[in-house]
Scaffold this motif. Structure first.
Motif, mmCIF file in Angstrom:
data_model
loop_
_atom_site.group_PDB
_atom_site.id
_atom_site.type_symbol
_atom_site.label_atom_id
_atom_site.label_comp_id
_atom_site.label_asym_id
_atom_site.label_seq_id
_atom_site.Cartn_x
_atom_site.Cartn_y
_atom_site.Cartn_z
ATOM 1 N N ALA A 151 0.828 -1.211 0.000
ATOM 2 C CA ALA A 151 0.000 0.000 0.000
ATOM 3 C C ALA A 151 0.861 1.259 0.000
ATOM 4 O O ALA A 151 0.515 2.248 -0.664
ATOM 5 C CB ALA A 151 -0.934 -0.005 1.210
ATOM 6 N N ILE A 152 1.978 1.238 0.741
ATOM 7 C CA ILE A 152 2.882 2.398 0.745
ATOM 8 C C ILE A 152 3.417 2.659 -0.659
ATOM 9 O O ILE A 152 3.413 3.786 -1.150
ATOM 10 C CB ILE A 152 4.051 2.170 1.733
ATOM 11 N N PHE A 153 3.874 1.595 -1.327
ATOM 12 C CA PHE A 153 4.396 1.752 -2.688
ATOM 13 C C PHE A 153 3.313 2.263 -3.638
ATOM 14 O O PHE A 153 3.529 3.231 -4.388
ATOM 15 C CB PHE A 153 4.940 0.412 -3.197
ATOM 16 N N ALA A 154 2.142 1.634 -3.598
ATOM 17 C CA ALA A 154 1.070 1.991 -4.528
ATOM 18 C C ALA A 154 0.572 3.418 -4.302
ATOM 19 O O ALA A 154 0.299 4.154 -5.256
ATOM 20 C CB ALA A 154 -0.084 1.005 -4.399
ATOM 21 N N ASN A 155 0.464 3.814 -3.036
ATOM 22 C CA ASN A 155 -0.071 5.138 -2.715
ATOM 23 C C ASN A 155 0.941 6.255 -2.883
ATOM 24 O O ASN A 155 0.693 7.233 -3.590
ATOM 25 C CB ASN A 155 -0.592 5.165 -1.271
ATOM 26 N N ALA A 204 0.301 -3.847 -7.062
ATOM 27 C CA ALA A 204 0.445 -3.723 -5.608
ATOM 28 C C ALA A 204 -0.914 -3.573 -4.932
ATOM 29 O O ALA A 204 -1.169 -4.160 -3.871
ATOM 30 C CB ALA A 204 1.348 -2.535 -5.268
ATOM 31 N N PHE A 205 -1.802 -2.791 -5.558
ATOM 32 C CA PHE A 205 -3.153 -2.654 -5.016
ATOM 33 C C PHE A 205 -3.897 -3.995 -5.055
ATOM 34 O O PHE A 205 -4.621 -4.339 -4.117
ATOM 35 C CB PHE A 205 -3.946 -1.597 -5.795
ATOM 36 N N ILE A 206 -3.722 -4.740 -6.145
ATOM 37 C CA ILE A 206 -4.358 -6.059 -6.251
ATOM 38 C C ILE A 206 -3.835 -6.985 -5.159
ATOM 39 O O ILE A 206 -4.599 -7.742 -4.529
ATOM 40 C CB ILE A 206 -4.111 -6.673 -7.646
ATOM 41 N N ILE A 207 -2.534 -6.919 -4.892
ATOM 42 C CA ILE A 207 -1.924 -7.735 -3.837
ATOM 43 C C ILE A 207 -2.522 -7.392 -2.469
ATOM 44 O O ILE A 207 -2.782 -8.276 -1.652
ATOM 45 C CB ILE A 207 -0.389 -7.555 -3.835
ATOM 46 N N THR A 208 -2.762 -6.088 -2.223
ATOM 47 C CA THR A 208 -3.361 -5.706 -0.936
ATOM 48 C C THR A 208 -4.757 -6.309 -0.778
ATOM 49 O O THR A 208 -5.137 -6.720 0.317
ATOM 50 C CB THR A 208 -3.458 -4.170 -0.773
ATOM 51 N N VAL A 209 -5.503 -6.374 -1.880
ATOM 52 C CA VAL A 209 -6.849 -6.974 -1.831
ATOM 53 C C VAL A 209 -6.749 -8.461 -1.504
ATOM 54 O O VAL A 209 -7.483 -8.980 -0.651
ATOM 55 C CB VAL A 209 -7.600 -6.761 -3.164
ATOM 56 N N MET A 247 -14.295 -8.136 4.602
ATOM 57 C CA MET A 247 -14.496 -8.679 3.255
ATOM 58 C C MET A 247 -15.218 -7.670 2.359
ATOM 59 O O MET A 247 -14.944 -7.578 1.158
ATOM 60 C CB MET A 247 -15.289 -9.985 3.339
ATOM 61 N N MET A 248 -16.154 -6.907 2.947
ATOM 62 C CA MET A 248 -16.823 -5.849 2.187
ATOM 63 C C MET A 248 -15.801 -4.815 1.725
ATOM 64 O O MET A 248 -15.824 -4.362 0.576
ATOM 65 C CB MET A 248 -17.899 -5.178 3.040
ATOM 66 N N HIS A 249 -14.904 -4.453 2.632
ATOM 67 C CA HIS A 249 -13.843 -3.502 2.279
ATOM 68 C C HIS A 249 -12.988 -4.047 1.146
ATOM 69 O O HIS A 249 -12.677 -3.330 0.186
ATOM 70 C CB HIS A 249 -12.971 -3.215 3.507
ATOM 71 N N ALA A 250 -12.593 -5.328 1.242
ATOM 72 C CA ALA A 250 -11.755 -5.938 0.207
ATOM 73 C C ALA A 250 -12.477 -5.956 -1.148
ATOM 74 O O ALA A 250 -11.870 -5.668 -2.190
ATOM 75 C CB ALA A 250 -11.357 -7.354 0.614
ATOM 76 N N ALA A 251 -13.770 -6.277 -1.116
ATOM 77 C CA ALA A 251 -14.549 -6.330 -2.362
ATOM 78 C C ALA A 251 -14.651 -4.949 -3.009
ATOM 79 O O ALA A 251 -14.475 -4.800 -4.229
ATOM 80 C CB ALA A 251 -15.943 -6.884 -2.084
ATOM 81 N N ILE A 252 -14.920 -3.932 -2.207
ATOM 82 C CA ILE A 252 -15.039 -2.564 -2.728
ATOM 83 C C ILE A 252 -13.685 -2.083 -3.252
ATOM 84 O O ILE A 252 -13.597 -1.425 -4.300
ATOM 85 C CB ILE A 252 -15.597 -1.616 -1.650
ATOM 86 N N MET A 253 -12.620 -2.428 -2.516
ATOM 87 C CA MET A 253 -11.277 -2.068 -2.962
ATOM 88 C C MET A 253 -10.964 -2.730 -4.302
ATOM 89 O O MET A 253 -10.348 -2.120 -5.197
ATOM 90 C CB MET A 253 -10.250 -2.492 -1.908
ATOM 91 N N GLY A 254 -11.384 -3.978 -4.463
ATOM 92 C CA GLY A 254 -11.198 -4.681 -5.728
ATOM 93 C C GLY A 254 -11.880 -3.965 -6.874
ATOM 94 O O GLY A 254 -11.330 -3.848 -7.977
ATOM 95 N N VAL A 300 -9.875 -0.816 -7.830
ATOM 96 C CA VAL A 300 -8.662 -1.095 -8.610
ATOM 97 C C VAL A 300 -8.978 -1.224 -10.101
ATOM 98 O O VAL A 300 -8.152 -0.880 -10.955
ATOM 99 C CB VAL A 300 -7.946 -2.364 -8.088
ATOM 100 N N PHE A 301 -10.190 -1.689 -10.423
ATOM 101 C CA PHE A 301 -10.591 -1.833 -11.827
ATOM 102 C C PHE A 301 -10.573 -0.499 -12.570
ATOM 103 O O PHE A 301 -10.483 -0.470 -13.801
ATOM 104 C CB PHE A 301 -11.995 -2.442 -11.925
ATOM 105 N N THR A 302 -10.653 0.605 -11.841
ATOM 106 C CA THR A 302 -10.667 1.915 -12.498
ATOM 107 C C THR A 302 -9.273 2.367 -12.932
ATOM 108 O O THR A 302 -9.152 3.241 -13.802
ATOM 109 C CB THR A 302 -11.251 2.992 -11.559
ATOM 110 N N LEU A 303 -8.230 1.797 -12.353
ATOM 111 C CA LEU A 303 -6.876 2.298 -12.599
ATOM 112 C C LEU A 303 -6.278 1.933 -13.959
ATOM 113 O O LEU A 303 -5.622 2.779 -14.582
ATOM 114 C CB LEU A 303 -5.943 1.843 -11.469
ATOM 115 N N PRO A 304 -6.439 0.692 -14.458
ATOM 116 C CA PRO A 304 -5.857 0.390 -15.779
ATOM 117 C C PRO A 304 -6.374 1.301 -16.885
ATOM 118 O O PRO A 304 -5.668 1.540 -17.876
ATOM 119 C CB PRO A 304 -6.284 -1.071 -16.018
ATOM 120 N N VAL A 305 -7.590 1.818 -16.715
ATOM 121 C CA VAL A 305 -8.155 2.727 -17.721
ATOM 122 C C VAL A 305 -7.274 3.968 -17.870
ATOM 123 O O VAL A 305 -7.118 4.508 -18.976
ATOM 124 C CB VAL A 305 -9.601 3.134 -17.338
ATOM 125 N N ALA A 306 -6.689 4.417 -16.740
ATOM 126 C CA ALA A 306 -5.848 5.616 -16.767
ATOM 127 C C ALA A 306 -4.666 5.465 -17.715
ATOM 128 O O ALA A 306 -4.183 6.453 -18.288
ATOM 129 C CB ALA A 306 -5.352 5.936 -15.360
#
Length: 203
Positions: free
Chosen positions: A21-25, A53-58, A86-93, A96-102
């Motif tokens: 998370a430190i690296f990704a953020n 890295a974000f995917i790994i955190t999930v 688990m709700m947090h992990a699902a929402i975080m997942g 993350v889907f929004t980032l590859p679009v960038a």
């Protein structure tokens, strides 16, 4: 599986989440926010690693949720605490889907809008993560300093998300909320990971 083994798994997973998370953020997202187009075009490999890295955190968020549930499943609050994590992990997942679009965008405004979308979704997830931390603090009961820090961090996560939504001038208080969230959460979660590695699961 032995309680000690579960505790070590949870502790190692927490450390992986922390450093990923430190690296990704702070290395990837901050770079994009400061120089959107330049970072996407010239450091696209770093951005891709940041997304991973974000995917790994999930992934390890789910591992931690499972390990903590197995460790404390005798407590009536354990199942509820796990569900909120688990709700947090699902929402975080989903976030993350929004980032590859960038990576495909060529306008700084569009890139920043995509990062904003990621942050908004993640922020909602952190509200549920805050509830998890409060419940986890109640479940653990000791060490007292860690449990108090987790409960305070949980309250601050929820307050920060609420402030983002409710305050039209949130940016005026951004640094204050950042400190209120960061101090108890970094101390509480890092201390918990070390405690899980050293003493967790020992009767």
């Amino acid at each position: 599986m032995k309680l000690r083994t579960l505790s070590v798994i949870a502790g190692i997973s927490y450390l992986i989440i922390f450093f990923a998370a430190i690296f990704a953020n702070f290395f990837v997202l901050d770079s994009i926010v400061k120089e959107p187009l330049l970072t996407i075009q010239n450091d696209h490999l770093m951005v891709r690693f940041g997304i991973m890295a974000f995917i790994i955190t999930v992934v390890f968020d789910v591992v931690v949720a499972w390990a903590l549930y197995e460790l404390y499943k005798k407590n009536i609050l354990s199942g509820l605490s796990t569900l909120f994590r688990m709700m947090h992990a699902a929402i975080m997942g989903v976030a993350v889907f929004t980032l590859p679009v960038a990576l495909t965008l060529t306008s700084e405004k569009e890139i920043l809008n995509q990062i904003d979308l990621f942050n908004i979704i993640w922020l909602i997830g952190l509200f549920f993560f805050g509830i998890h931390l409060i419940l986890l603090g109640r479940i653990l009961k000791k060490p007292k300093l860690i449990t108090i820090s987790l409960i305070i961090a949980g309250i601050m996560y929820m307050a920060d998300t609420g402030a983002h939504i409710l305050l039209h001038n949130y940016d005026d208080y951004n640094s204050i909320f950042l400190a209120l969230v960061a101090i108890p959460s970094i101390f509480g979660e890092m201390a918990l990971s070390v405690w899980l590695l050293v003493k967790g699961g020992i009767s």
